[in-house]
Design a protein around this motif. Structure first.
Motif, mmCIF file in Angstrom:
data_model
loop_
_atom_site.group_PDB
_atom_site.id
_atom_site.type_symbol
_atom_site.label_atom_id
_atom_site.label_comp_id
_atom_site.label_asym_id
_atom_site.label_seq_id
_atom_site.Cartn_x
_atom_site.Cartn_y
_atom_site.Cartn_z
ATOM 1 N N GLY A 1 0.788 -1.208 0.000
ATOM 2 C CA GLY A 1 0.000 0.000 0.000
ATOM 3 C C GLY A 1 0.829 1.270 0.000
ATOM 4 O O GLY A 1 0.276 2.355 0.065
ATOM 5 N N LYS B 1 -8.986 6.089 -3.199
ATOM 6 C CA LYS B 1 -8.865 5.451 -4.495
ATOM 7 C C LYS B 1 -10.241 5.344 -5.137
ATOM 8 O O LYS B 1 -11.247 5.331 -4.448
ATOM 9 N N SER C 1 -3.747 -9.478 -1.656
ATOM 10 C CA SER C 1 -3.379 -8.314 -2.462
ATOM 11 C C SER C 1 -2.051 -8.571 -3.162
ATOM 12 O O SER C 1 -1.820 -8.091 -4.265
ATOM 13 N N ALA C 2 -1.179 -9.382 -2.523
ATOM 14 C CA ALA C 2 0.086 -9.720 -3.173
ATOM 15 C C ALA C 2 -0.153 -10.578 -4.402
ATOM 16 O O ALA C 2 0.645 -10.594 -5.328
ATOM 17 N N GLY D 1 -2.602 -10.105 -6.368
ATOM 18 C CA GLY D 1 -3.145 -9.248 -7.419
ATOM 19 C C GLY D 1 -4.651 -9.240 -7.553
ATOM 20 O O GLY D 1 -5.167 -8.921 -8.617
ATOM 21 N N TYR D 2 -5.386 -9.573 -6.494
ATOM 22 C CA TYR D 2 -6.840 -9.479 -6.598
ATOM 23 C C TYR D 2 -7.289 -8.066 -6.253
ATOM 24 O O TYR D 2 -6.591 -7.326 -5.569
ATOM 25 N N ASP D 3 -8.493 -7.703 -6.699
ATOM 26 C CA ASP D 3 -9.081 -6.414 -6.330
ATOM 27 C C ASP D 3 -9.761 -6.580 -4.983
ATOM 28 O O ASP D 3 -10.797 -7.215 -4.886
ATOM 29 N N LEU D 4 -9.178 -5.994 -3.948
ATOM 30 C CA LEU D 4 -9.675 -6.235 -2.596
ATOM 31 C C LEU D 4 -10.376 -5.020 -2.044
ATOM 32 O O LEU D 4 -9.923 -3.895 -2.202
ATOM 33 N N GLU E 1 -4.943 0.171 4.683
ATOM 34 C CA GLU E 1 -4.869 0.882 3.416
ATOM 35 C C GLU E 1 -3.441 1.350 3.151
ATOM 36 O O GLU E 1 -3.006 1.424 2.011
ATOM 37 N N GLU E 2 -2.742 1.673 4.249
ATOM 38 C CA GLU E 2 -1.374 2.138 4.045
ATOM 39 C C GLU E 2 -0.420 1.002 3.753
ATOM 40 O O GLU E 2 0.587 1.190 3.091
ATOM 41 N N ARG E 3 -0.745 -0.180 4.274
ATOM 42 C CA ARG E 3 0.195 -1.279 4.087
ATOM 43 C C ARG E 3 -0.061 -2.073 2.814
ATOM 44 O O ARG E 3 0.858 -2.543 2.180
ATOM 45 N N TYR E 4 -1.322 -2.243 2.453
ATOM 46 C CA TYR E 4 -1.624 -3.093 1.302
ATOM 47 C C TYR E 4 -2.392 -2.292 0.260
ATOM 48 O O TYR E 4 -3.008 -1.274 0.564
ATOM 49 N N ASP E 5 -2.385 -2.818 -0.972
ATOM 50 C CA ASP E 5 -3.078 -2.139 -2.058
ATOM 51 C C ASP E 5 -4.546 -2.555 -2.060
ATOM 52 O O ASP E 5 -4.955 -3.432 -2.810
ATOM 53 N N VAL E 6 -5.321 -1.956 -1.184
ATOM 54 C CA VAL E 6 -6.726 -2.341 -1.045
ATOM 55 C C VAL E 6 -7.580 -1.079 -0.939
ATOM 56 O O VAL E 6 -7.080 0.007 -0.728
ATOM 57 N N MET E 7 -8.897 -1.266 -1.070
ATOM 58 C CA MET E 7 -9.800 -0.150 -0.843
ATOM 59 C C MET E 7 -10.523 -0.428 0.465
ATOM 60 O O MET E 7 -10.798 -1.573 0.798
#
Lengths: 484, 453
Positions: free
Chosen positions: A158, A175, B20-21, B23-26, B40-46
């Motif tokens: 993130g 986002k 998230s690693a 590559g899914y839309d989480l 949210e800061e650590r992983y690419d998620v909403m």
């Protein structure tokens, strides 16, 4: 501090910058401008060499990229990008003075549009193109661009959130979709489509292709570098109106366009910031049109000039169709107020942002009511959603820092001996990325008169204004660099 | 694939990290905005803040376009309601609910049919099952079963003075006289993919593939005694203890549960008539000694405090208990723990999220998908079971002629005739076989064809 990761990121930004210099180089070659060809070739070589060195040095970077690294990384990238972006200006000899060239480049990347050049029409095409293109790249943000094109392997964690948050304006950055890469892609696709539409509308009005592209870049990034000495004034009324509409469109929060794309018309229609923004624009046009009646021949011309200037100032673009420095005081005050507020959050415009003003007004209303009914528990809502107290607090703090920076900068640049109006409007115009101010820095004048120190202050103001203060301020704070 | 995770607790964030690693839309839903911000800061998620069992919040999370909902809040009822609502709003959605209350888990099959819940997962139940398997087959630190029980991957620690100590892998077959494959070695916290010249050292943890028959031979030849456990001491009387004690007493093993709360003692004593429930502080050496820790066959520490579990297990080791199993909730801190002699480490939450990740991967790709995935070597490597179907390339070609990716190992090939072979260069697989692949966890392998260069 994870310097290696930052180095890696910055090297990527340099690559992007070098790639984007190529079209400018081609234009120079096409127009046989020997000096600027040399400027761009050397510029590209130096940037690539630096990027290569950074990549070699920062090959195996450890993980661990946090808020601090994100903010510092954004600030550093913009500074490095500006320092190298001014190479073509210096090498080609168009702007031989380093501080002037840096001012021009920062003004471009931060979409300010304040210039130190007086004879713009004599500059070579390649240089003019690069100058306008810096607006387009800086408008949506070069880091967002890197996020959009970089491989999926980097966006797994993130940390990229910090980059988006630092580079996109607004009190609360979220986002659009779960994945950062997709969010960045969506933003750039919307940006690109609007820019192309803008170019097409300008071409339909009979504008030459080069002029249309450069003007569209200036409009899209809400920058304001023109390619003519009289900005947009020399073009037909149709072209001026197209510019007015597109400037206003680029001042709208881009998430509104995404909402339109996914057919959530209702949430766009109900968006309080959008209503506030459009309402303020309409009221200002009306007030100014009434105020300047009689200066121009017809009602059409009066409204056109009023609308163009309001759109240009509120979106912090800075194009001009007329010298608004000659307007009555009321009109100038309205424009100055609009300069301070700026465009919507999440747009390409600068300034304090309507979203923040809305929050401030709402919390002031709450404080007033609190006096009357101390026991009442009140929640500030925007678009029906309660706003977190932390965001209100941050917005208030932001307002305070914002004001302090303006006052301090005014004092610092006052050593050059210009009038108070000039100083205040110069700082506001730079800090809010507008471009022209009043009097000595008005629409028909430029910033060449300031000394090197004042220019440096204004450069920092422009960067701080574009990145919403913190990424730049943090570079001056010891806590960010201390090893822990 | 779009996935919603309701509940951003320990399991939720572990899942967010893992998925998230990949590559899914989480999208994460939680009532607390603090934890959401951190994720949210650590992983690419909403992140969506709110109660996941309301239609409004599910709508905000775009449940109608989502393929899978994983409800892992701490309340069973909320998880179930969340899944029911999601299924009502989007009949095509798959739903996974974490349900701990045995009263609900009993009706899992009925609920599947009635409300479309695809999977119910009970972390404590699966942890108890795992511990039970370890107790019934001692000698290994960990044991994962593949190909319907025909292949196993077991974890062994090389003790000083063991026959395996200072042995090169090429000479392995001569010493233990059966066909096994060392597919990964964990040395100083780092996983190594060994070749034939790799020499085993003291304190290495090795991961061995073999058929169950060969494993028995391996244990015998290594001099590791496999006698059936008769007395098991369980410290702590929580849910896992209950499930475990019930399973052990049912198979005739005596169980002592030491619990420090009087009320809970009465409760479990009523639920478990065959177990001895002792009211006392399990962290006190006196209590442990008086309950016969020196004579027990296995010690399982299941109190709610990781530190206490570690301490008790260390004490058990000093008393010479042959098998020790320690429950650790915060598995992310396990780097240090692995160097301690506290036996096998069990984490109910990690087991739970591994099971869900396995389900997600299977959902992603129905054809050629992994049948089972187990994480080994502290999650640094994974063992994946694939079925060879008509889409698989290079069927029937000897392995030595194939270009297989670096750090990928074909650990076993099981054919339909109950025959498991540990492959060498001349081995090959054919349609209908089951292949076990061991790979570094950084590489994501979705289908068998992904292993080829």
């Amino acid at each position: 501090m994870n310097y290696k990761m930052m180095g890696k990121f910055i090297s990527r930004i340099l690559l992007v910058e070098a790639v984007f210099m190529v079209p400018a180089l081609l234009i120079s070659v096409f127009n046989k401008e020997t000096k600027s060809v040399v400027g761009f070739v050397l510029g590209i070589v130096i940037i690539l060499a630096l990027a290569g060195i950074l990549m070699l040095l920062c090959g195996n970077s450890p993980r661990g990229f946090y808020a601090r690294e994100g903010l510092v990384c954004v600030g550093m990238s913009w500074i490095v990008m500006s320092l190298l972006g001014c190479l073509p200006f210096i090498i080609s000899g168009e702007i031989p003075n380093f501080m002037d060239a840096l001012f021009e480049t920062v003004s471009g990347f931060t979409t300010t549009g304040a210039t130190v050049m007086s004879a713009i029409e004599e500059m070579p095409y390649g240089i003019l193109y690069w100058r306008s293109f810096t607006h387009w790249l800086g408008g949506m943000g070069v880091l967002v661009f890197v996020l959009a094109i970089s491989s999926a392997g980097d966006s797994k964690s993130g940390y990229t959130m910090h980059l988006l948050r630092a580079e996109s304006p607004g009190p609360k950055v979220g986002k659009l979709v779960p994945k950062m890469k997709t969010t960045a892609e969506i933003l750039y696709v919307i940006y690109l489509v609007l820019t192309v539409l803008n170019i097409m509308f300008l071409l339909a009005g009979g504008m030459p292709v080069f002029d249309a592209v450069c003007t569209a870049f200036g409009t899209a990034g809400t920058g304001g570098f023109g390619i003519k000495n009289d900005s947009i004034a020399g073009y037909s009324p149709y072209i001026q109106n197209v510019c007015t509409v597109f400037m206003l469109l680029f001042g709208v929060n881009f998430s509104c366009y995404y909402m339109l794309l996914i057919r959530q018309f209702k949430s766009v229609w109900k968006d309080e910031e959008l209503r506030f923004y459009l309402g303020a624009v309409l009221v200002s046009i009306f007030v100014i049109a009434c105020n300047i009646r009689g200066l121009y021949g017809t009602i059409e011309e009066t409204v056109r000039h009023a609308a163009f200037q309001v759109a240009s100032i509120v979106t912090t673009t800075g194009f001009a169709t007329t010298d608004f420095d000659l307007w009555p005081a009321l009109s100038k005050m309205v424009l100055l107020a609009l300069m301070l507020v700026g465009a919507s959050a999440g747009s390409t415009g600068g300034g304090f942002k309507f979203a923040r003003l809305l929050l401030i007004l709402k919390s002031i209303r709450r404080n007033v009511r609190q006096v009357l009914q101390p026991q009442k528990v009140q929640v500030v809502r925007v678009n029906g959603q309660p706003v977190d107290e932390k965001i209100l607090e941050n917005t208030n703090a932001y307002l305070a820092i914002y004001m302090i920076i303006i006052v301090v900068s005014c004092i610092l640049i006052a050593i050059d001996g210009f009038s108070i109006t000039t100083n205040i409007s110069a700082v506001i115009a730079c800090f809010n990325n507008v471009g022209p101010g009043f009097e000595a820095v008005g629409a028909t004048c430029n910033f060449a008169g300031f000394g090197a120190f004042s220019k440096l202050v204004l450069i920092i103001d422009m960067l701080a204004g574009r990145l919403e203060i913190f990424p730049i301020i943090i570079l001056f704070s010891g806590a960010a660099w201390r090893h822990k | 694939m779009k996935i919603i995770i309701a509940g951003d607790g320990k399991v939720g964030s572990t899942l967010a990290k893992q998925l998230s690693a990949e590559g899914y839309d989480l999208t994460l839903i939680d009532a607390k905005s603090k934890v959401l911000e951190a994720s949210e800061e650590r992983y690419d998620v909403m992140a969506v803040q709110g109660n996941c069992a309301t239609m409004e919040v599910l709508d905000n999370a775009k449940v109608r376009e989502t393929d899978l909902l994983i409800a892992v809040t701490n309340a069973d009822e909320v998880n179930l309601l969340c899944c029911l609502l999601a299924h009502g709003m989007n009949p095509k959605i798959h739903t996974i609910a974490r349900v701990r209350n045995p009263e609900y888990t009993k009706q899992v099959y009925e609920m599947r049919g009635l409300f479309g819940i695809s999977m119910m997962i009970n972390p404590e139940g699966s942890a108890a099952l795992e511990i039970e398997r370890l107790i019934k087959y001692p000698g290994f630190l960990k044991r994962d079963t593949f190909a319907k029980g025909r292949v196993e991957i077991v974890e062994l620690r090389i003790e000083s003075g063991s026959k395996l100590c200072n042995l090169a892998l090429n000479d392995l077959e001569g010493v233990i006289k059966c066909n096994i494959l060392v597919c990964a070695v964990l040395r100083d916290g780092k996983a190594i993919a060994p070749n034939g010249f790799f020499t085993l050292k003291e304190n290495d943890r090795i991961f061995v593939t073999a058929s169950p028959q060969n494993l028995t031979i391996l244990l015998k030849n290594l001099g590791i005694i496999t006698h059936r456990a008769k007395l098991v001491i369980i410290c702590g009387g929580g849910r896992v203890s209950y499930y475990l004690a019930k399973a052990l007493t049912n198979s005739g093993i005596s169980v002592k549960i030491i619990e420090s709360s009087k009320d809970r003692c009465v409760e479990i004593a009523a639920l478990l008539p065959k177990a001895d429930v002792i009211y006392g502080d399990a962290s006190s050496e006196f209590v442990l000694e008086s309950e016969g820790i020196a004579k027990c066959d296995a010690l399982v520490t299941l109190t709610g405090v990781d530190e206490m579990n570690t301490m008790i297990s260390l004490y058990g080791h000093s008393c010479g208990v042959p098998q020790i199993i320690t429950k650790i909730a915060r598995i992310e801190n396990s780097t240090l723990l692995n160097s301690l002699p506290i036996g096998s480490i069990i984490s109910p939450k990690a087991l739970c999220s591994n099971a869900i990740v396995r389900y997600v991967r299977a959902l992603r790709n129905h054809t050629g998908a992994a049948r089972a995935i187990h994480y080994i070597a502290d999650g640094q490597a994974e063992a994946i079971e694939f079925y060879v179907d008509e889409n698989t390339m290079h069927c029937g070609e000897p392995l030595k002629q194939l270009h297989i990716k670096k750090n990928v190992l074909v650990a076993s090939i099981t054919s339909g005739f109950r025959q498991t072979i540990i492959p060498n260069g001349d081995s090959f697989f054919e349609k209908g076989n089951t292949v076990l692949i061991v790979t570094s966890a950084k590489q994501v392998i979705y289908s068998l064809n992904d292993i080829f260069e």
